[in-house]
Design an enzyme around this catalytic site. Structure first.
Site, PDB file in Angstrom:
ATOM      1  N   HIS A  61     -15.428  -9.133   8.058  1.00 20.16           N
ATOM      2  CA  HIS A  61     -14.887  -7.969   7.368  1.00 20.16           C
ATOM      3  C   HIS A  61     -16.284  -6.972   6.975  1.00 20.16           C
ATOM      4  O   HIS A  61     -16.746  -7.411   6.072  1.00 20.16           O
ATOM      5  CB  HIS A  61     -13.880  -8.229   6.169  1.00 20.16           C
ATOM      6  CG  HIS A  61     -12.923  -9.021   6.530  1.00 20.16           C
ATOM      7  ND1 HIS A  61     -11.645  -8.514   7.181  1.00 20.16           N
ATOM      8  CD2 HIS A  61     -12.646 -10.263   6.503  1.00 20.16           C
ATOM      9  CE1 HIS A  61     -10.919  -9.346   7.443  1.00 20.16           C
ATOM     10  NE2 HIS A  61     -11.331 -10.576   6.993  1.00 20.16           N
ATOM     11  N   ASN A  93      -8.824  -4.133   9.321  1.00 20.75           N
ATOM     12  CA  ASN A  93      -8.400  -3.887   7.881  1.00 20.75           C
ATOM     13  C   ASN A  93      -9.124  -2.856   7.195  1.00 20.75           C
ATOM     14  O   ASN A  93      -9.952  -3.222   6.196  1.00 20.75           O
ATOM     15  CB  ASN A  93      -7.679  -4.959   7.180  1.00 20.75           C
ATOM     16  CG  ASN A  93      -8.836  -6.016   6.680  1.00 20.75           C
ATOM     17  OD1 ASN A  93     -10.047  -5.862   7.354  1.00 20.75           O
ATOM     18  ND2 ASN A  93      -8.571  -7.009   5.805  1.00 20.75           N
ATOM     19  N   HIS A 230      -8.565 -18.548  10.620  1.00 16.64           N
ATOM     20  CA  HIS A 230      -8.881 -19.372   9.541  1.00 16.64           C
ATOM     21  C   HIS A 230      -7.699 -20.287   9.392  1.00 16.64           C
ATOM     22  O   HIS A 230      -6.969 -20.563   8.175  1.00 16.64           O
ATOM     23  CB  HIS A 230      -9.057 -18.535   8.522  1.00 16.64           C
ATOM     24  CG  HIS A 230      -8.095 -17.340   8.424  1.00 16.64           C
ATOM     25  ND1 HIS A 230      -6.829 -17.307   8.367  1.00 16.64           N
ATOM     26  CD2 HIS A 230      -8.675 -15.928   8.126  1.00 16.64           C
ATOM     27  CE1 HIS A 230      -6.415 -16.078   8.215  1.00 16.64           C
ATOM     28  NE2 HIS A 230      -7.481 -15.100   7.916  1.00 16.64           N
ATOM     29  N   ASP A 303     -15.141 -15.573   8.378  1.00 17.62           N
ATOM     30  CA  ASP A 303     -14.180 -14.651   7.591  1.00 17.62           C
ATOM     31  C   ASP A 303     -14.959 -13.802   6.212  1.00 17.62           C
ATOM     32  O   ASP A 303     -14.538 -13.922   5.161  1.00 17.62           O
ATOM     33  CB  ASP A 303     -12.800 -15.399   6.953  1.00 17.62           C
ATOM     34  CG  ASP A 303     -11.869 -14.838   6.323  1.00 17.62           C
ATOM     35  OD1 ASP A 303     -11.991 -13.447   6.602  1.00 17.62           O
ATOM     36  OD2 ASP A 303     -11.034 -15.061   5.665  1.00 17.62           O
ATOM     37  N   PHE A 321      -8.768 -11.321  -2.774  1.00 19.21           N
ATOM     38  CA  PHE A 321      -8.903 -12.559  -1.853  1.00 19.21           C
ATOM     39  C   PHE A 321     -10.246 -12.507  -1.085  1.00 19.21           C
ATOM     40  O   PHE A 321     -10.553 -11.433  -0.562  1.00 19.21           O
ATOM     41  CB  PHE A 321      -7.674 -12.616  -1.002  1.00 19.21           C
ATOM     42  CG  PHE A 321      -6.481 -13.196  -1.377  1.00 19.21           C
ATOM     43  CD1 PHE A 321      -6.370 -14.372  -1.636  1.00 19.21           C
ATOM     44  CD2 PHE A 321      -5.414 -12.417  -1.729  1.00 19.21           C
ATOM     45  CE1 PHE A 321      -4.937 -15.056  -2.130  1.00 19.21           C
ATOM     46  CE2 PHE A 321      -4.187 -12.759  -2.191  1.00 19.21           C
ATOM     47  CZ  PHE A 321      -3.876 -13.948  -2.245  1.00 19.21           C
TER      48      PHE A 321
HETATM   49 ZN    ZN Z   1      -7.215 -13.235   7.537  1.00 15.25          ZN
END
Ligand code: ZN
Length: 430
Positions: A61, A93, A230, A303, A321
């Protein structure tokens, strides 16, 4: 550029070689390369350290555009290079979500301007990742690695089915964050032992595995390459194993933290331990390790999910998260799995290089071979380091592993023939 005294893996054994890089390609790998114009060439003595193909991370990310207070492409790419990664796939995202050519181009422009390593973004599966209407997959196909709505599960089976049918036609994989919203139940950690002790609502394992079960059947019906993000539960591993046995085109990844830790490592109500999917039970962790060993699990992906400290220090229920992983993945896994002889060095490296290239058909990288792109990392396997978030190049300091002692430290990373990370205390350039 000539790298002298490298140790590389050949058929599972370490072998001493020199590596000659010409422009952005590996020109030659052989014992004792001597050049006529040696004084004109850049020569780096890597002093018998381990050299691997650069790592590939299909799950990061990078937060831009939209969330640069958490991370920027400038900082994230340098953090990844420090961890030995030379190719990464940033998740969609973002704000705006890359769901058509225009929004995708916004992300591509920042990558081009600020990334020191190769970054191939995802296109979203659905518009704004709302799970309703398909994104403009066809127009984005030539510039994206694959399609994903990571961060969210696609709730509607028909939407997922149509996405897979189109992805199959475009010859692109669908990469799925599997989470059935009706089964989250307001949970913030695994529904097991520790959440009850801490009085925190749990996310049951079926929240993930139910959606994987649905999706492998959709993948079979659409003949799409379906990749599970994941993977975290024993039921998920079993479902993927069965699907593979039945010839369905399914692959999956596991994160370092799901291999390293369980819900029982969460000792107190500390948001640094909050990730999605959550750390699961001891039996789940064992199933993940078995899944890696029997090749049900194909690859490792971090991740890497940076957040501000403020977003991670509100206790487990209220924190965001995710944890960072780019700068610690290899060292932690080397220390906990290779040094303890659970995985061979060869297996760990393949999970982060060759296997990734193989399942996603990335022909130019993932292997240390003549004529491939010069993407490589030099790792000091003996060197010991304490994980220190203050030294991270990432803006994200959110990891529960701060202060842990690790070995296997990347000291030099070369991407596309260029040095993108160098620890000058360890490596001298000439
Ligand atoms: Zn995810």
């Amino acid at each position: 550029m000539l790298l002298k005294n490298c140790k590389i893996l050949k058929n599972g054994e370490l072998e001493k070689v020199d590596i000659l890089i010409k422009e952005n390609k590996i020109e030659k790998i052989s014992e004792n390369i001597v050049l006529e114009n040696m004084d004109k060439e850049k020569v780096i003595n890597v002093k018998e350290r381990f050299v691997s193909a650069g790592f590939i991370d299909v799950h990061v990310h990078w937060r831009e555009p939209g969330f640069s207070k958490k991370e920027t492409i400038y900082t994230a790419s340098r953090a990844a290079a420090r961890g030995g990664f030379t190719t990464v796939m940033p998740m969609p995202n973002l704000n705006p979500v890359p769901d058509d050519v225009e929004t995708l181009n916004k992300q591509l422009e920042i990558i081009k301007k600020d990334s020191v390593i190769r970054a191939i973004p995802y296109g979203a599966i659905t518009k704004e990742e709302y799970g309703k209407e398909l994104a403009d997959m066809e127009a984005m196909a030539k510039d994206v690695f694959a399609f994903s709505d990571d961060g969210r599960g696609v709730q509607n089976a028909n939407v997922m089915y149509e996405a897979m049918r189109l992805a199959a036609k475009l010859n692109k994989p669908v990469i799925a964050h599997c989470e059935d919203n009706s089964l989250i139940r307001g949970g913030a950690m695994h529904d097991g032992i520790r959440n009850k002790e801490l009085g925190i609502k749990g996310i049951p394992s079926i929240c993930e595995s139910v959606q994987i079960a649905r999706d492998v059947l959709l993948a079979e019906a659409s003949n799409c390459h379906y990749h599970v993000c994941h993977i975290s539960t024993k039921e998920s591993v079993r479902t993927v194993r069965e699907a593979k046995k039945n010839g369905i085109k399914v692959t999956c990844e596991v994160t370092p933290h799901h291999l390293l830790s369980t819900e029982l490592d969460v000792k107190e109500d500390d948001g640094m331990w909050k990730m999605n999917p959550p750390l699961r039970s001891i039996e789940d962790r064992k199933a993940l390790i078995d899944g890696v060993l029997d090749r049900t699990i194909d690859i490792i992906a971090t991740d890497h999910a940076p957040h501000t400290l403020e977003e991670k220090t509100r206790g487990i229920e209220k924190s965001s998260f995710g944890i960072v992983g780019s700068e610690t993945a290899f060292s932690q896994l080397y220390t906990k799995f290779v040094k303890t002889k659970i995985f061979s060095l060869d297996l760990l490296v393949k999970l982060m290089t060759e296997n990734v290239a193989k399942i996603f058909d990335l022909k130019d990288y993932g292997k240390l071979e003549e004529k491939k792109l010069a993407d490589l990392v030099v790792i000091d396997l003996e060197k010991e380091q304490i994980i220190d978030v203050e030294k991270f190049l990432s803006k994200g300091k959110n990891t529960p592993y701060n202060g842990e002692k690790v070995n296997g430290i990347p000291v030099l990373t070369i991407c596309d023939g260029k040095i993108v990370y160098i620890d000058r205390d360890e490596i001298e350039e000439r």
